[in-house]
Design an enzyme around this catalytic site. Structure first.
Site, PDB file in Angstrom:
ATOM      1  N   GLY A  11     -67.934 -78.215 -27.598  1.00 47.13           N
ATOM      2  CA  GLY A  11     -69.037 -77.842 -26.710  1.00 47.13           C
ATOM      3  C   GLY A  11     -68.583 -76.801 -25.704  1.00 47.13           C
ATOM      4  O   GLY A  11     -67.495 -76.898 -25.164  1.00 47.13           O
ATOM      5  N   ALA A  22     -57.582 -65.682 -17.801  1.00 44.74           N
ATOM      6  CA  ALA A  22     -56.293 -66.057 -17.212  1.00 44.74           C
ATOM      7  C   ALA A  22     -55.198 -66.131 -18.283  1.00 44.74           C
ATOM      8  O   ALA A  22     -54.062 -65.718 -18.048  1.00 44.74           O
ATOM      9  CB  ALA A  22     -56.423 -67.396 -16.486  1.00 44.74           C
ATOM     10  N   VAL A  23     -55.565 -66.637 -19.459  1.00 45.92           N
ATOM     11  CA  VAL A  23     -54.595 -66.710 -20.562  1.00 45.92           C
ATOM     12  C   VAL A  23     -54.147 -65.296 -20.931  1.00 45.92           C
ATOM     13  O   VAL A  23     -52.945 -64.995 -21.019  1.00 45.92           O
ATOM     14  CB  VAL A  23     -55.210 -67.413 -21.802  1.00 45.92           C
ATOM     15  N   ARG A  72     -68.031 -75.862 -34.283  1.00 49.71           N
ATOM     16  CA  ARG A  72     -67.406 -77.077 -34.799  1.00 49.71           C
ATOM     17  C   ARG A  72     -67.087 -76.793 -36.267  1.00 49.71           C
ATOM     18  O   ARG A  72     -67.831 -76.081 -36.939  1.00 49.71           O
ATOM     19  CB  ARG A  72     -68.357 -78.260 -34.637  1.00 49.71           C
ATOM     20  N   SER A  73     -65.983 -77.310 -36.748  1.00 49.40           N
ATOM     21  CA  SER A  73     -65.569 -77.009 -38.124  1.00 49.40           C
ATOM     22  C   SER A  73     -65.241 -78.271 -38.895  1.00 49.40           C
ATOM     23  O   SER A  73     -64.315 -79.006 -38.536  1.00 49.40           O
ATOM     24  CB  SER A  73     -64.343 -76.083 -38.089  1.00 49.40           C
ATOM     25  N   ASP A 103     -61.949 -83.376 -26.322  1.00 48.10           N
ATOM     26  CA  ASP A 103     -61.033 -84.305 -26.998  1.00 48.10           C
ATOM     27  C   ASP A 103     -60.950 -84.073 -28.506  1.00 48.10           C
ATOM     28  O   ASP A 103     -59.875 -84.190 -29.098  1.00 48.10           O
ATOM     29  CB  ASP A 103     -61.365 -85.766 -26.658  1.00 48.10           C
ATOM     30  N   THR A 126     -64.683 -78.858 -20.877  1.00 45.73           N
ATOM     31  CA  THR A 126     -65.875 -79.636 -21.234  1.00 45.73           C
ATOM     32  C   THR A 126     -66.605 -80.019 -19.948  1.00 45.73           C
ATOM     33  O   THR A 126     -65.963 -80.330 -18.949  1.00 45.73           O
ATOM     34  CB  THR A 126     -65.519 -80.914 -22.027  1.00 45.73           C
ATOM     35  N   ASP A 128     -68.198 -82.639 -19.512  1.00 48.96           N
ATOM     36  CA  ASP A 128     -68.308 -84.096 -19.400  1.00 48.96           C
ATOM     37  C   ASP A 128     -67.251 -84.734 -18.491  1.00 48.96           C
ATOM     38  O   ASP A 128     -67.413 -85.878 -18.076  1.00 48.96           O
ATOM     39  CB  ASP A 128     -68.216 -84.741 -20.794  1.00 48.96           C
ATOM     40  N   ASP A 130     -64.530 -85.981 -19.294  1.00 48.34           N
ATOM     41  CA  ASP A 130     -64.081 -87.246 -19.891  1.00 48.34           C
ATOM     42  C   ASP A 130     -62.672 -87.159 -20.485  1.00 48.34           C
ATOM     43  O   ASP A 130     -62.373 -87.846 -21.452  1.00 48.34           O
ATOM     44  CB  ASP A 130     -65.095 -87.690 -20.966  1.00 48.34           C
ATOM     45  N   ARG A 172     -71.944 -87.217 -22.494  1.00 52.74           N
ATOM     46  CA  ARG A 172     -71.485 -87.956 -23.690  1.00 52.74           C
ATOM     47  C   ARG A 172     -71.375 -89.441 -23.381  1.00 52.74           C
ATOM     48  O   ARG A 172     -72.302 -90.015 -22.859  1.00 52.74           O
ATOM     49  CB  ARG A 172     -70.139 -87.406 -24.172  1.00 52.74           C
ATOM     50  N   ALA A 187     -80.196 -90.098  -5.410  1.00 53.09           N
ATOM     51  CA  ALA A 187     -80.979 -90.893  -6.369  1.00 53.09           C
ATOM     52  C   ALA A 187     -81.032 -92.357  -5.928  1.00 53.09           C
ATOM     53  O   ALA A 187     -80.081 -92.871  -5.331  1.00 53.09           O
ATOM     54  CB  ALA A 187     -80.352 -90.789  -7.755  1.00 53.09           C
TER      55      ALA A 187
HETATM   56  P1  ATP Z   1     -66.922 -81.535 -26.442  1.00 56.31           P
HETATM   57  O1  ATP Z   1     -66.340 -82.837 -25.956  1.00 56.31           O
HETATM   58  O2  ATP Z   1     -67.327 -80.648 -25.332  1.00 56.31           O
HETATM   59  O3  ATP Z   1     -67.977 -81.685 -27.497  1.00 56.31           O
HETATM   60  P2  ATP Z   1     -64.820 -81.310 -28.378  1.00 56.31           P
HETATM   61  O4  ATP Z   1     -63.600 -80.477 -28.407  1.00 56.31           O
HETATM   62  O5  ATP Z   1     -64.618 -82.787 -28.247  1.00 56.31           O
HETATM   63  O6  ATP Z   1     -65.729 -80.745 -27.203  1.00 56.31           O
HETATM   64  P3  ATP Z   1     -65.613 -81.668 -31.153  1.00 56.31           P
HETATM   65  O7  ATP Z   1     -66.749 -81.101 -31.912  1.00 56.31           O
HETATM   66  O8  ATP Z   1     -65.453 -83.135 -31.104  1.00 56.31           O
HETATM   67  O9  ATP Z   1     -65.702 -81.023 -29.679  1.00 56.31           O
HETATM   68  O10 ATP Z   1     -64.260 -81.059 -31.770  1.00 56.31           O
HETATM   69  C1  ATP Z   1     -64.114 -79.674 -32.031  1.00 56.31           C
HETATM   70  C2  ATP Z   1     -63.536 -79.442 -33.397  1.00 56.31           C
HETATM   71  O11 ATP Z   1     -62.211 -79.998 -33.445  1.00 56.31           O
HETATM   72  C3  ATP Z   1     -64.260 -80.104 -34.550  1.00 56.31           C
HETATM   73  O12 ATP Z   1     -65.376 -79.361 -34.999  1.00 56.31           O
HETATM   74  C4  ATP Z   1     -63.178 -80.170 -35.618  1.00 56.31           C
HETATM   75  O13 ATP Z   1     -63.065 -78.941 -36.289  1.00 56.31           O
HETATM   76  C5  ATP Z   1     -61.918 -80.385 -34.793  1.00 56.31           C
HETATM   77  N1  ATP Z   1     -61.534 -81.805 -34.831  1.00 56.31           N
HETATM   78  C6  ATP Z   1     -62.080 -82.830 -34.137  1.00 56.31           C
HETATM   79  N2  ATP Z   1     -61.495 -84.003 -34.444  1.00 56.31           N
HETATM   80  C7  ATP Z   1     -60.551 -83.720 -35.380  1.00 56.31           C
HETATM   81  C8  ATP Z   1     -59.607 -84.499 -36.117  1.00 56.31           C
HETATM   82  N3  ATP Z   1     -59.505 -85.823 -35.959  1.00 56.31           N
HETATM   83  N4  ATP Z   1     -58.817 -83.850 -37.001  1.00 56.31           N
HETATM   84  C9  ATP Z   1     -58.895 -82.524 -37.173  1.00 56.31           C
HETATM   85  N5  ATP Z   1     -59.767 -81.735 -36.504  1.00 56.31           N
HETATM   86  C10 ATP Z   1     -60.577 -82.312 -35.622  1.00 56.31           C
END
Ligand code: ATP
Length: 324
Positions: A11, A22-23, A72-73, A103, A126, A128, A130, A172, A187
């Protein structure tokens, strides 16, 4: 390390651009080359890379979203997909990575490092908040401020009509945004996943609030609240004859909370963390996330980031009850 790849994943969150900047600028200051990887792990697998220099990150600090895009992949969840990604990185001469995400992104990063040994450092991006290992994540402050501004507006209209509003905020499975927004917007009640309030008790409290005040009430509901969010709670209330005379509305703030220019606080946090991530790589760290804990930069192993739970501040919860 000679050439670093940077990407945003999962997200999006306001402040990701400030982190990318910065990177890039810190890496260049250390005579490293930087490659932007577009669309997170999806772009890594496809080799969707762009060379970055100091100027390529001019004027992005103040922008929401992410210039590198996020995605997301599913393919990256498989060993074959990750092998393809590693091959693309090798072909492009990328020998270390900075991952900006949540995460899921770090779960992926940890397994990728185990399999392919390309050093990787994470930056918590993120809304969130979290993630274990940092007091605040990049985007959290902006999202809270956006939500509070919107709740202020809802308060005006709620007050004009003596309405009860259930306002759902993001987060989340965590209640950080809801808790802080509840306090910041005054609130009357806050419902978060970390504590369970029986529906009958919710009804009782709302009814006593509405009759005692005979004016508007705002209940902030975290999207992960276990009653199923604001829409479900509203349905439960409407089915109860005791609520027949109450003008009840639902407002889901949704993706407005993800967008917009980052606050000063998020810009500073993102700049510190982006820079610290490059320094950490140069010092030989890998498989860690950079965070700020009690004002200081701290490194936390990725596996702790996603396996340990960051707890809410229960004093804040008490405060919502006392002040609301
Ligand atoms: P947000 O919390 O803001 O949604 P996020 O990083 O948790 O961000 P995710 O969609 O959960 O978002 O993860 C991003 C991408 O990381 C996934 O689309 C996937 O490609 C990869 N990924 C997540 N979990 C795994 C896993 N257990 N093994 C390999 N790749 C992962």
């Amino acid at each position: 390390i000679r050439r670093i790849g940077v990407f945003t994943s999962g997200g999006d969150a306001p402040g990701m651009n400030a982190c990318i900047r910065a990177v890039v600028r810190t890496a260049i200051a250390h005579d490293l080359e930087v490659v932007g990887i577009r669309r997170g792990y999806a772009g890594m697998i496809e080799g969707d890379f762009v060379e970055m220099d100091g100027r390529s990150v001019s004027n992005i600090l103040q922008l929401g979203g992410t210039i590198l895009k996020s995605a997301r992949s599913k393919a990256f969840m498989t060993p074959e997909g990750r092998a393809k990604a590693a091959e693309q990185l090798r072909k492009a001469g990328i020998d270390a990575l900075v991952a900006i995400g949540g995460d899921g992104t770090f779960r992926g990063a940890a397994v990728f490092y185990e399999e392919h040994h390309i050093p990787i450092v994470g930056c918590p991006g993120t809304i969130d908040n979290d993630l274990f290992g940092t007091d605040e994540t990049i985007g959290f402050d902006t999202a809270m401020n956006t939500a509070i501004q919107n709740i202020d507006r809802i308060r005006d209209t709620a007050d004009a009509h003596d309405r009860l509003f259930l306002v759902e905020v993001m987060g989340r499975d965590a209640g950080f945004i809801a808790l802080n927004c509840g306090i910041g917007s005054g609130a009357e009640m806050v419902l978060i996943p970390e504590t369970f309030t029986d529906i009958e008790e919710i009804k009782e409290r709302i009814l006593s609030l509405m009759s005692a005040q005979s004016r508007s009430s705002i209940v902030v509901v975290a999207e992960g609240d276990e009653h199923g969010g604001a829409t479900q709670i509203a349905q439960d209330l409407r089915e109860d004859p005791a609520f027949a005379k109450i003008d009840l509305r639902v407002c889901i703030l949704g993706h407005t909370q993800r967008g917009g220019s980052p606050t000063a606080r998020d810009r500073v946090l993102a700049s510190r963390l982006g820079s610290a991530a490059v320094e950490a790589l140069l010092q030989g760290h890998t498989n860690v996330m950079v965070g700020v804990v009690n004002g200081e930069i701290k490194l936390t192993p990725l596996k702790h980031v996603y396996s340990r739970k960051k707890t809410i501040d229960y004093e804040l919860l008490k405060l919502t009850q006392l002040l609301g």
